[in-house]
Design a protein around this motif. Structure first.
Motif, PDB file in Angstrom:
ATOM      1  N   CYS A  23       0.857  -1.184   0.000  1.00  0.00           N
ATOM      2  CA  CYS A  23       0.000   0.000   0.000  1.00  0.00           C
ATOM      3  C   CYS A  23       0.893   1.234   0.000  1.00  0.00           C
ATOM      4  O   CYS A  23       2.082   1.139   0.290  1.00  0.00           O
ATOM      5  CB  CYS A  23      -0.932  -0.006   1.205  1.00  0.00           C
ATOM      6  N   PHE A  24       0.307   2.377  -0.335  1.00  0.00           N
ATOM      7  CA  PHE A  24       1.117   3.590  -0.421  1.00  0.00           C
ATOM      8  C   PHE A  24       0.443   4.789   0.214  1.00  0.00           C
ATOM      9  O   PHE A  24       1.046   5.846   0.327  1.00  0.00           O
ATOM     10  CB  PHE A  24       1.477   3.903  -1.873  1.00  0.00           C
ATOM     11  N   ASP A  25      -0.809   4.640   0.608  1.00  0.00           N
ATOM     12  CA  ASP A  25      -1.545   5.712   1.280  1.00  0.00           C
ATOM     13  C   ASP A  25      -2.697   5.081   2.055  1.00  0.00           C
ATOM     14  O   ASP A  25      -2.911   3.866   1.963  1.00  0.00           O
ATOM     15  CB  ASP A  25      -2.024   6.761   0.277  1.00  0.00           C
ATOM     16  N   PRO A  26      -3.440   5.863   2.834  1.00  0.00           N
ATOM     17  CA  PRO A  26      -4.526   5.276   3.621  1.00  0.00           C
ATOM     18  C   PRO A  26      -5.586   4.564   2.786  1.00  0.00           C
ATOM     19  O   PRO A  26      -6.090   3.509   3.188  1.00  0.00           O
ATOM     20  CB  PRO A  26      -5.120   6.475   4.360  1.00  0.00           C
ATOM     21  N   LEU A  27      -5.929   5.108   1.621  1.00  0.00           N
ATOM     22  CA  LEU A  27      -6.947   4.464   0.792  1.00  0.00           C
ATOM     23  C   LEU A  27      -6.483   3.102   0.302  1.00  0.00           C
ATOM     24  O   LEU A  27      -7.222   2.118   0.396  1.00  0.00           O
ATOM     25  CB  LEU A  27      -7.327   5.352  -0.395  1.00  0.00           C
ATOM     26  N   SER A  28      -5.274   3.016  -0.204  1.00  0.00           N
ATOM     27  CA  SER A  28      -4.795   1.717  -0.695  1.00  0.00           C
ATOM     28  C   SER A  28      -4.666   0.720   0.453  1.00  0.00           C
ATOM     29  O   SER A  28      -4.927  -0.475   0.279  1.00  0.00           O
ATOM     30  CB  SER A  28      -3.477   1.862  -1.466  1.00  0.00           C
ATOM     31  N   ALA A  29      -4.304   1.197   1.646  1.00  0.00           N
ATOM     32  CA  ALA A  29      -4.239   0.306   2.809  1.00  0.00           C
ATOM     33  C   ALA A  29      -5.619  -0.235   3.149  1.00  0.00           C
ATOM     34  O   ALA A  29      -5.782  -1.437   3.419  1.00  0.00           O
ATOM     35  CB  ALA A  29      -3.653   1.059   4.008  1.00  0.00           C
ATOM     36  N   ARG A  30      -6.624   0.622   3.114  1.00  0.00           N
ATOM     37  CA  ARG A  30      -7.996   0.176   3.410  1.00  0.00           C
ATOM     38  C   ARG A  30      -8.494  -0.790   2.345  1.00  0.00           C
ATOM     39  O   ARG A  30      -9.241  -1.725   2.643  1.00  0.00           O
ATOM     40  CB  ARG A  30      -8.929   1.377   3.505  1.00  0.00           C
ATOM     41  N   VAL A  39      -2.365  -9.038   5.984  1.00  0.00           N
ATOM     42  CA  VAL A  39      -1.260  -8.123   6.272  1.00  0.00           C
ATOM     43  C   VAL A  39      -0.976  -7.294   5.024  1.00  0.00           C
ATOM     44  O   VAL A  39      -1.278  -7.710   3.904  1.00  0.00           O
ATOM     45  CB  VAL A  39       0.000  -8.911   6.725  1.00  0.00           C
ATOM     46  N   THR A  40      -0.414  -6.115   5.215  1.00  0.00           N
ATOM     47  CA  THR A  40       0.027  -5.280   4.102  1.00  0.00           C
ATOM     48  C   THR A  40       1.403  -4.718   4.442  1.00  0.00           C
ATOM     49  O   THR A  40       1.888  -4.887   5.565  1.00  0.00           O
ATOM     50  CB  THR A  40      -0.972  -4.141   3.812  1.00  0.00           C
ATOM     51  N   ARG A  69       2.237   6.884   9.531  1.00  0.00           N
ATOM     52  CA  ARG A  69       1.217   7.141  10.565  1.00  0.00           C
ATOM     53  C   ARG A  69      -0.169   7.216   9.948  1.00  0.00           C
ATOM     54  O   ARG A  69      -1.142   6.707  10.504  1.00  0.00           O
ATOM     55  CB  ARG A  69       1.527   8.427  11.322  1.00  0.00           C
ATOM     56  N   ARG A  70      -0.280   7.839   8.781  1.00  0.00           N
ATOM     57  CA  ARG A  70      -1.577   7.920   8.105  1.00  0.00           C
ATOM     58  C   ARG A  70      -2.030   6.537   7.647  1.00  0.00           C
ATOM     59  O   ARG A  70      -3.199   6.187   7.787  1.00  0.00           O
ATOM     60  CB  ARG A  70      -1.488   8.877   6.915  1.00  0.00           C
ATOM     61  N   ILE A  71      -1.111   5.750   7.102  1.00  0.00           N
ATOM     62  CA  ILE A  71      -1.451   4.406   6.627  1.00  0.00           C
ATOM     63  C   ILE A  71      -1.888   3.526   7.789  1.00  0.00           C
ATOM     64  O   ILE A  71      -2.967   2.932   7.756  1.00  0.00           O
ATOM     65  CB  ILE A  71      -0.261   3.778   5.868  1.00  0.00           C
ATOM     66  N   THR A  72      -1.064   3.433   8.817  1.00  0.00           N
ATOM     67  CA  THR A  72      -1.406   2.543   9.931  1.00  0.00           C
ATOM     68  C   THR A  72      -2.619   3.044  10.692  1.00  0.00           C
ATOM     69  O   THR A  72      -3.405   2.243  11.205  1.00  0.00           O
ATOM     70  CB  THR A  72      -0.215   2.356  10.894  1.00  0.00           C
ATOM     71  N   GLY A  73      -2.814   4.341  10.742  1.00  0.00           N
ATOM     72  CA  GLY A  73      -3.990   4.886  11.411  1.00  0.00           C
ATOM     73  C   GLY A  73      -5.285   4.591  10.684  1.00  0.00           C
ATOM     74  O   GLY A  73      -6.363   4.628  11.279  1.00  0.00           O
ATOM     75  N   SER A  74      -5.205   4.286   9.407  1.00  0.00           N
ATOM     76  CA  SER A  74      -6.407   3.995   8.628  1.00  0.00           C
ATOM     77  C   SER A  74      -6.846   2.537   8.746  1.00  0.00           C
ATOM     78  O   SER A  74      -7.977   2.201   8.406  1.00  0.00           O
ATOM     79  CB  SER A  74      -6.173   4.325   7.148  1.00  0.00           C
ATOM     80  N   ILE A  81       3.506  -3.745   7.665  1.00  0.00           N
ATOM     81  CA  ILE A  81       4.965  -3.747   7.791  1.00  0.00           C
ATOM     82  C   ILE A  81       5.474  -2.518   7.063  1.00  0.00           C
ATOM     83  O   ILE A  81       5.114  -2.269   5.906  1.00  0.00           O
ATOM     84  CB  ILE A  81       5.570  -5.029   7.171  1.00  0.00           C
ATOM     85  N   GLY A  82       6.309  -1.738   7.718  1.00  0.00           N
ATOM     86  CA  GLY A  82       6.868  -0.532   7.102  1.00  0.00           C
ATOM     87  C   GLY A  82       8.334  -0.737   6.765  1.00  0.00           C
ATOM     88  O   GLY A  82       9.116  -1.145   7.615  1.00  0.00           O
ATOM     89  N   ASP A  83       8.685  -0.435   5.527  1.00  0.00           N
ATOM     90  CA  ASP A  83      10.071  -0.503   5.082  1.00  0.00           C
ATOM     91  C   ASP A  83      10.837   0.652   5.723  1.00  0.00           C
ATOM     92  O   ASP A  83      10.439   1.807   5.598  1.00  0.00           O
ATOM     93  CB  ASP A  83      10.088  -0.396   3.565  1.00  0.00           C
ATOM     94  N   GLY A  84      11.930   0.354   6.391  1.00  0.00           N
ATOM     95  CA  GLY A  84      12.713   1.376   7.064  1.00  0.00           C
ATOM     96  C   GLY A  84      13.466   2.295   6.121  1.00  0.00           C
ATOM     97  O   GLY A  84      14.095   3.242   6.551  1.00  0.00           O
TER      98      GLY A  84
END
Length: 91
Positions: A23-30, A39-40, A69-74, A81-84
């Motif tokens: 995913c790349f933003d809150p919408l794609s995560a949802r 998982v994403t 923060r926006r992605i996980t908050g959505s 999982i966030g790439d460091g």
């Protein structure tokens, strides 16, 4: 309901490969979550590309943190999982 880290650990403890669309933003995560994936993940490339930038370290640490923060908050139930990324130490 268990925490996202606990759900991720449980998933990764299972044998086999696990599909996790990026995913790349809150919408794609949802959308990943609504599609039923357990998982994403979000990568530096995906977030940079969503901003119209190449994956060459042009986004700052703060911009990446804000995106994560926006992605996980959505997300309601799916861990992310966030790439460091690459360390933000030099040009």
């Amino acid at each position: 309901m268990s925490s996202a880290p606990a759900r991720l650990r449980s998933l990764l403890a299972r044998p086999g490969c696990h599909l996790m669309p990026c995913c790349f933003d809150p919408l794609s995560a949802r959308l990943v979550e609504a599609s039923g994936f357990p998982v994403t993940f979000a990568s530096g490339f995906s977030v940079a590309a969503a901003h119209g930038l190449p994956d060459t370290g042009l986004l700052s640490y703060g911009e990446m943190e804000h995106a994560m923060r926006r992605i996980t908050g959505s997300l309601k139930a799916v861990p992310c999982i966030g790439d460091g990324d690459t360390g933000y130490g030099n040009a």
